[in-house]
Scaffold this motif. Structure first.
Motif, PDB file in Angstrom:
ATOM      1  N   TYR A   1      69.995   9.230  58.481  1.00 41.13           N
ATOM      2  CA  TYR A   1      70.522  10.684  58.343  1.00 41.13           C
ATOM      3  C   TYR A   1      69.444  11.237  59.224  1.00 41.13           C
ATOM      4  O   TYR A   1      68.423  10.925  59.344  1.00 41.13           O
ATOM      5  CB  TYR A   1      70.253  10.864  57.008  1.00 41.13           C
ATOM      6  N   LYS A   2      70.050  12.402  59.635  1.00 39.82           N
ATOM      7  CA  LYS A   2      69.032  13.407  60.148  1.00 39.82           C
ATOM      8  C   LYS A   2      68.801  14.625  59.227  1.00 39.82           C
ATOM      9  O   LYS A   2      69.665  15.200  58.529  1.00 39.82           O
ATOM     10  CB  LYS A   2      69.562  14.307  61.595  1.00 39.82           C
ATOM     11  N   ILE A   3      67.547  14.879  59.087  1.00 35.34           N
ATOM     12  CA  ILE A   3      67.064  15.991  57.900  1.00 35.34           C
ATOM     13  C   ILE A   3      66.376  17.069  58.684  1.00 35.34           C
ATOM     14  O   ILE A   3      65.695  17.076  59.392  1.00 35.34           O
ATOM     15  CB  ILE A   3      66.159  15.498  56.782  1.00 35.34           C
TER      16      ILE A   3
ATOM     17  N   CYS B   1      64.299   9.048  51.193  1.00 35.63           N
ATOM     18  CA  CYS B   1      65.165   8.117  52.044  1.00 35.63           C
ATOM     19  C   CYS B   1      64.342   6.629  51.985  1.00 35.63           C
ATOM     20  O   CYS B   1      65.578   5.753  51.766  1.00 35.63           O
ATOM     21  CB  CYS B   1      64.382   8.500  53.448  1.00 35.63           C
TER      22      CYS B   1
ATOM     23  N   CYS C   1      65.487   7.655  58.532  1.00 35.11           N
ATOM     24  CA  CYS C   1      65.808   9.108  58.534  1.00 35.11           C
ATOM     25  C   CYS C   1      64.965   9.880  59.751  1.00 35.11           C
ATOM     26  O   CYS C   1      63.826   9.416  59.825  1.00 35.11           O
ATOM     27  CB  CYS C   1      65.417  10.035  57.172  1.00 35.11           C
TER      28      CYS C   1
ATOM     29  N   TRP D   1      63.685  13.514  61.071  1.00 32.41           N
ATOM     30  CA  TRP D   1      63.451  14.831  60.935  1.00 32.41           C
ATOM     31  C   TRP D   1      63.864  15.748  62.170  1.00 32.41           C
ATOM     32  O   TRP D   1      63.459  15.393  63.412  1.00 32.41           O
ATOM     33  CB  TRP D   1      62.025  15.112  60.617  1.00 32.41           C
TER      34      TRP D   1
END
Length: 254
Positions: free
Chosen positions: A27-29, A59, A66, A68
């Motif tokens: 995922y990109k946060i 995460c 993940c 950022w």
């Protein structure tokens, strides 16, 4: 100063945080990277802060890798809708207005708002009537900006991309007060820059602030929302949340 902050932010954008040795997903946060103590870029260009550590812990619970991504706060919702990142931890309050466009996880912290003024200010009453004719600063696209525009029609509202910029104008005398998050205001007041000022009027709460701050994500992504909610519950239940909380605050903010 501005160019330096931009440079370190760009450096941090290239950095990613991998969590979990056997990640099931990636995922990109999004984070602002300019809202201490929740998220900020240290002198080496590394992202730090309460939300960064909590996000990494979430995460880990999801067994996800993940990365950022730094995003200006007022671009968080457009960025989510455009698919620039999967979810955001930018100290965004869960409000009915925002839920018309995006969705949220369960809350991961709660906080009140405060007015900050110079120590030599005559302001003690922060009611709309008492502040009539004053110039009040807030960070744009926040619940604080919305409350000023909705309930403080008699004041001049001046909005800034970051809370730090609002505080700089308060210190220089360009505005009469800053209205912002209590927990984000506290570290600035304790810093050398904040020695000029103090809060007045006590804690401000309002139904429009919603139940707290949550992870922002696209509407319809129920599977990710359920995973986030479980991970938040897990870090609270196993004491991880408390250990992170206690590094930044002398009391629970959950």
């Amino acid at each position: 100063m501005k160019s330096t902050r931009t440079l370190v932010a760009a450096t941090a954008l290239l950095a990613s945080t991998a969590v979990g040795a056997f990640a099931k997903d990636a995922y990109k946060i999004a984070t602002e990277g300019a809202y201490p103590p929740f998220n900020f870029v240290d002198p080496s260009g590394k992202l730090q802060g309460f939300e960064i550590e909590l996000g990494n812990a979430i995460c880990a619970k999801m067994e996800a890798k993940c990365e950022w991504v730094i995003q200006d706060f007022d671009g968080t919702i457009p960025g989510l809708l455009a698919g620039k990142f999967d979810f955001a931890m930018t100290s965004m309050s869960i409000t009915p207005e925002r839920k018309k466009t995006i969705d949220f996880s369960d809350k991961y912290y709660s906080t009140a708002a405060v007015f900050t003024v110079p120590k030599n200010s005559t302001i003690t009453d922060v009611s709309p009537q008492a502040l009539q004719g004053k110039t009040i600063a807030a960070q744009s696209s926040t619940i604080h900006a919305a409350m000023l525009e909705d309930k403080y029609a008699s004041v001049t509202t001046r909005l800034y991309p970051t809370l730090d910029e609002a505080f700089m104008d308060l210190k220089s005398g360009r505005v009469d007060a800053v209205f912002g998050d209590k927990l984000a205001t506290a570290p600035w007041l304790k810093s050398e820059a904040g020695d000029c000022c103090h809060t007045v009027g006590g804690d401000i709460t309002d139904p429009s602030f919603g139940p707290g701050v949550g992870v922002a994500l696209k509407q319809g992504n129920d599977e990710l929302k359920a995973r986030l909610n479980k991970a938040i519950k897990d870090v609270v239940d196993d004491g991880t949340y408390k250990s992170i909380n206690d590094k930044y605050f002398p009391f629970s903010i959950y």
